[in-house]
Scaffold this active site. Structure first.
Site, short mmCIF file in Angstrom:
data_model
loop_
_atom_site.label_atom_id
_atom_site.label_comp_id
_atom_site.label_asym_id
_atom_site.label_seq_id
_atom_site.Cartn_x
_atom_site.Cartn_y
_atom_site.Cartn_z
N CYS A 83 5.93 -2.70 -16.57
CA CYS A 83 5.90 -3.61 -17.71
C CYS A 83 6.56 -4.93 -17.33
CB CYS A 83 6.62 -3.00 -18.91
SG CYS A 83 6.95 -4.19 -20.22
N CYS A 136 7.89 -2.04 -25.41
CA CYS A 136 8.14 -3.43 -25.85
C CYS A 136 6.88 -4.25 -26.08
CB CYS A 136 9.06 -4.12 -24.85
SG CYS A 136 8.25 -4.55 -23.30
N SER A 161 1.30 -9.37 11.23
CA SER A 161 1.38 -10.46 10.27
C SER A 161 1.04 -11.75 11.00
CB SER A 161 2.79 -10.57 9.68
OG SER A 161 2.91 -11.76 8.92
N ASP A 204 0.78 -1.24 0.00
CA ASP A 204 0.00 0.00 0.00
C ASP A 204 0.81 1.29 0.00
OD1 ASP A 204 0.90 0.16 2.68
OD2 ASP A 204 -0.90 -0.86 3.41
N ILE A 224 -2.72 -2.91 16.99
CA ILE A 224 -1.41 -2.34 16.64
C ILE A 224 -1.36 -0.83 16.86
CG2 ILE A 224 0.13 -1.90 14.69
CD1 ILE A 224 -0.93 -4.80 13.79
N HIS A 275 6.15 -8.16 -1.38
CA HIS A 275 5.04 -8.45 -2.30
C HIS A 275 4.81 -7.31 -3.28
CE1 HIS A 275 3.34 -11.41 0.95
NE2 HIS A 275 4.39 -11.89 0.32
ZN LIG Z 1 8.09 -2.88 -21.72
#
Ligand SMILES: [Zn+2]
Length: 253
Positions: free
Chosen positions: A134, A162, A200, A109, A243, A126
């Site tokens: 891309c 590309c 977590s 985030d 938390i 992650h």
């Molecule tokens: Zn590309």
């Protein structure tokens, strides 16, 4: 050991923070729930209602890519409105004080960066959902560019350089973990003297291996999570509370 109540947990955590020279936080979804970002993996969470689109499907099918982008655009009001919570701000304060060399996160985030961490000092296991990349050449694109193309043609645009597909800069199911981030996280875990596992459930491997790696290298391990985790037994301190409430007292540090 498990803190008997919130206050004693906060006091013990404060002592450990004061004694530590190098603290490495490892954060999961729980630190961002007070910012309005849902825990996708939780029961009733998005991923239990909407099957995640695996990486190979995204690559193979333009329909899967379009569906993936439709879901991402639907989430945009939530991500765009999210601001750092008390947990993010407390960690940013310790970072500014020179106690935290870098932070490791499972979250996508961008809230640690928004709270004041330099992008170089956020190790994202992650990836990051606030921009696109891309899959062929790695060129970065703003989400607004993808959305504009999608709305103009009804389909997700490919890379202008590309022609390969463009995807949020996240790690999907079935996609290889980012090697450099994994290596940096392991080094940070081994070199710190206090490792804070925050929000977590510590079930997603290989990311969940880092707390043990830190512990085995001699660091103290603190686990802050609303629910029990599988690693509570090896932790020096377990704070089973909210938390924001646990880290709130450290915002002003
Ligand atoms: Zn590309």
């Amino acid at each position: 050991m498990i803190a008997s109540d919130l206050q004693s947990g906060v006091e013990q955590l404060g002592d450990m923070i004061a004694q530590a020279a190098s603290i490495v936080p490892f954060t999961g979804a729980g630190i961002s729930t007070e910012c309005g970002i849902p825990d996708f993996r939780s029961p009733g969470g998005l991923w239990t209602r909407n099957r995640p689109i695996p990486f190979d499907e995204f690559v193979a099918s333009s329909e899967a890519r379009d569906e993936s982008w439709r879901r991402r655009f639907a989430m945009e009001p939530t991500f765009a409105a999210a601001r750092p919570g008390r947990g993010h701000r407390a960690l940013a304060a310790l970072y500014k004080a020179g106690k935290i060399p870098a932070i490791v996160t499972q979250n996508i985030d961008n809230l640690h960066q928004v709270s004041g961490f330099a992008a170089d000092h956020v190790v994202e296991l992650h990836g990051n959902t606030t921009y696109a990349r891309c899959l062929g050449c790695g060129k970065s694109y703003p989400l607004a560019w993808v959305r504009h193309g999608f709305e103009a043609t009804g389909s997700a645009p490919d890379c202008t350089v590309c022609d390969e597909p463009v995807k949020t800069a996240t790690i999907s199911f079935g996609q290889a973990m980012p090697e450099e981030a994994m290596q940096r996280a392991a080094e940070l875990a081994r070199q710190c003297d206090l490792f804070l596992a925050i929000g977590s459930s510590l079930v997603v491997w290989p990311a969940a291996g880092f707390p043990l790696m830190a512990k085995n290298a001699g660091a103290r391990l603190v686990i802050i999570n609303n629910e029990p985790t599988e690693q509570d037994d090896v932790a020096d301190l377990v704070i089973r509370h909210d938390i924001g409430e646990t880290l709130g007292p450290f915002v002003g540090n």
